[in-house]
Scaffold this motif. Structure first.
Motif, PDB file in Angstrom:
ATOM      1  N   ASN A 110       0.843  -1.190   0.000  1.00  0.00           N
ATOM      2  CA  ASN A 110       0.000   0.000   0.000  1.00  0.00           C
ATOM      3  C   ASN A 110       0.881   1.244   0.000  1.00  0.00           C
ATOM      4  N   GLU A 111       0.606   2.177  -0.891  1.00  0.00           N
ATOM      5  CA  GLU A 111       1.456   3.356  -1.086  1.00  0.00           C
ATOM      6  C   GLU A 111       1.664   4.163   0.192  1.00  0.00           C
ATOM      7  N   GLN A 112       0.645   4.224   1.053  1.00  0.00           N
ATOM      8  CA  GLN A 112       0.760   5.057   2.256  1.00  0.00           C
ATOM      9  C   GLN A 112       1.759   4.510   3.279  1.00  0.00           C
ATOM     10  N   TYR A 113       2.181   3.256   3.104  1.00  0.00           N
ATOM     11  CA  TYR A 113       3.164   2.671   4.023  1.00  0.00           C
ATOM     12  C   TYR A 113       4.552   2.546   3.400  1.00  0.00           C
ATOM     13  N   LYS A 114       4.719   3.139   2.238  1.00  0.00           N
ATOM     14  CA  LYS A 114       5.972   3.001   1.496  1.00  0.00           C
ATOM     15  C   LYS A 114       7.174   3.510   2.295  1.00  0.00           C
TER      16      LYS A 114
ATOM     17  N   GLU B 287      -1.058   1.468  10.792  1.00  0.00           N
ATOM     18  CA  GLU B 287      -1.549   2.843  10.888  1.00  0.00           C
ATOM     19  C   GLU B 287      -0.861   3.587  12.033  1.00  0.00           C
TER      20      GLU B 287
ATOM     21  N   GLY C 196       1.157  -5.923   1.259  1.00  0.00           N
ATOM     22  CA  GLY C 196      -0.151  -5.277   1.197  1.00  0.00           C
ATOM     23  C   GLY C 196      -1.199  -5.962   2.054  1.00  0.00           C
TER      24      GLY C 196
ATOM     25  N   GLU D  36      -1.554  -5.493   5.424  1.00  0.00           N
ATOM     26  CA  GLU D  36      -1.517  -4.843   6.741  1.00  0.00           C
ATOM     27  C   GLU D  36      -2.795  -5.061   7.539  1.00  0.00           C
ATOM     28  N   ASP D  37      -3.911  -5.342   6.874  1.00  0.00           N
ATOM     29  CA  ASP D  37      -5.157  -5.619   7.582  1.00  0.00           C
ATOM     30  C   ASP D  37      -5.103  -6.945   8.333  1.00  0.00           C
TER      31      ASP D  37
END
Length: 374
Positions: free
Chosen positions: A2-6, A304, A337, A339-340
Motif C-alpha cells: 500500500n502506497e501510504q506505508y511506502k 496505521e 499489502g 496490513e489488515d
C-alpha cells in the motif's frame, strides 16, 4: 505494498554509510531465557531468528558488562572473553536472517537481584535504602566507577570479536547509567555527582570509552547507539528538561543513533519544559537538530500507528518491541499489502507458532496490562 506505508519500508543510511533495508527495528526486550552461566540458549536463537528476517536491525536484550551488573534471571552475559562464543551464536542467528545485529550493553545497578550478583553485593551511584530503611545497594568507589567504564569498553570489544554490527549503551529504564544521571539515586560529592553537568559525567565517559574501543578494534561500519529515558515520574527525579541537556551533549558525540525509551510514542512531558502539551518526540527532535538519528518507540502496534508516527514527526527510524512478539510477520504483511492481517493482541494459544521461550511466555501471560490481550 500500500502506497501510504511506502516510507516505512524505504532504506535508511547512517552517517558512516551503513544502510538499513527499511525503517523498522526490533526493540531490545529482556527474555529471561539464557542458561545459569549466562550463555545464550537454543530457544533464544530460535526466538530471535523468527523475528530477524524482515526488520532491518535487531537490538538484543541487554547483556551485563560485569558480574555484579546482572539484572535479571536468564540474562546472557558479556562480562568475560569466555562469553564470546555465546555472543557470536546470537549475532550469527540474527545476521543469517538478513538483519543488522546490535548488542545492548548495560549494568543493572540497584536493580540487580542480590542472589544474581557475587556475594549479594549490589551497587549503585550512591547508597540506596528500601522502604524499611535497609540498605539495597552501596555506593561504588571512584575506582570501581572507572572499572565499570572500562568494562563497557571491554564488552564492546567482545561484541566486535563476536561479529555484531554495533552496540547500544543502555542508559535508560532505571539501570546503573540512569542511576548516575538521576538526582534521586546519585548523591555523590565527587566528579560523578552533584550538579546536572556532573551527573552526566558517567554516561558521557562510557560513550567516550566505547567509541575509543570501536576506533581501535572495529572499522567505520560498526554502530554505536545510546538509549535513554525521557524523565522520571518522581518530583525529585530528573525532568524532561534535564534529559534534553543530556541529549544535547550526546548529540555532540557523533553517535550513530539515539534511542528513546517510551511506553507511548505520542506521550507528553510531565515537567521541566515550557509546554507540557507538546509531545516528547518533538522536544527531542528539536534538541538533536539533525545531528544524529533518533529511534522512536512506544505502543506501535498497527501499520496505521507506524504511519502516524512517521507522518506527525520527523523521526527517521521506529522500533517495535511487544508487537514483534505478537506478530513476527509485521513487516512482511506490510510489504505484501496485507496490513489488515496484522495481529495486535497476543494469542495465548500460539506460543509455539510465535516461537517465544517459556520464561518470556510465562512473564507475558502472567503480567496483566503488559501486552494487549492479557
Amino acid at each position: 505494498m500500500n502506497e501510504q506505508y511506502k516510507e516505512l519500508l524505504s532504506p535508511y543510511t547512517f552517517r558512516n554509510g551503513v544502510e538499513l533495508k527499511n525503517r523498522i527495528i526490533m526493540a531490545p526486550m529482556t527474555n529471561f531465557s539464557s542458561d545459569d552461566e549466562g550463555n545464550v540458549t537454543d530457544a533464544e536463537l530460535e526466538y530471535y531468528a523468527r523475528r530477524s528476517k524482515d526488520v532491518s536491525m535487531v537490538i538484543t536484550a541487554c547483556t551485563y558488562v560485569t558480574p555484579d551488573g546482572k539484572g535479571f534471571p536468564g540474562e546472557f552475559g558479556g562480562d568475560s572473553d569466555e562469553m564470546i562464543p555465546s555472543l557470536e551464536r546470537l549475532a550469527k542467528a540474527i545476521k543469517d536472517q538478513g538483519a543488522k545485529a546490535v548488542l545492548q550493553i548495560f549494568h543493572g545497578g540497584v536493580q540487580c537481584p542480590p542472589d544474581l550478583v557475587p556475594d549479594g553485593d549490589v551497587v549503585s551511584a550512591s547508597d540506596v535504602k528500601d522502604e524499611n530503611g535497609d540498605k539495597k545497594a552501596r555506593a561504588l568507589t571512584e575506582r570501581e566507577v572507572k572499572e565499570i567504564i572500562e568494562a563497557f569498553g571491554e564488552t564492546t570489544r567482545r561484541a566486535i570479536e563476536a561479529g555484531y554490527d554495533g552496540v547500544e549503551i543502555h542508559g535508560a529504564n532505571g539501570y546503573l547509567i540512569h542511576q548516575f544521571f538521576s538526582p534521586m539515586t546519585n548523591q555523590r560529592e565527587d566528579r560523578f555527582g552533584g550538579s546536572l553537568e556532573k551527573r552526566m559525567t558517567f554516561p558521557l565517559a562510557i560513550v567516550d570509552k566505547v567509541k575509543e574501543v570501536v576506533d581501535e578494534h572495529a572499522d567505520s561500519s560498526f554502530l554505536v547507539g545510546y538509549r535513554f529515558s525521557p524523565e522520571e515520574p518522581e518530583e525529585n527525579g530528573f525532568s524532561m528538561g534535564d534529559t534534553l541537556a543530556l541529549v544535547d551533549a550526546l548529540s555532540d558525540k557523533e553517535l550513530d543513533y539515539l534511542h528513546v525509551s517510551l511506553f507511548d510514542f505520542f506521550s507528553k512531558p510531565r515537567r521541566g519544559v515550557e509546554d507540557t502539551e507538546k509531545p516528547r518526540m518533538e522536544y527531542l527532535l528539536e534538541t538533536i537538530g539533525g545531528r544524529t538519528p533518533l529511534i522512536g518507540v512506544g505502543s506501535i502496534y498497527s501499520a496505521e500507528d507506524a504511519r502516524k508516527a512517521f507522518d506527525e514527526t520527523d523521526v527517521p527510524l521506529l522500533a517495535l518491541g511487544r508487537e514483534l512478539i505478537i506478530d513476527p510477520d509485521w513487516v512482511q504483511k506490510i510489504a505484501e499489502g496485507r496490513e489488515d492481517e496484522i495481529v495486535t493482541e497476543i494469542n495465548k494459544e500460539k506460543q509455539e507458532e510465535l516461537v517465544v521461550p517459556d520464561p518470556l511466555w510465562n512473564a507475558i501471560t502472567n503480567t496483566p496490562g503488559w501486552f494487549p490481550g492479557v
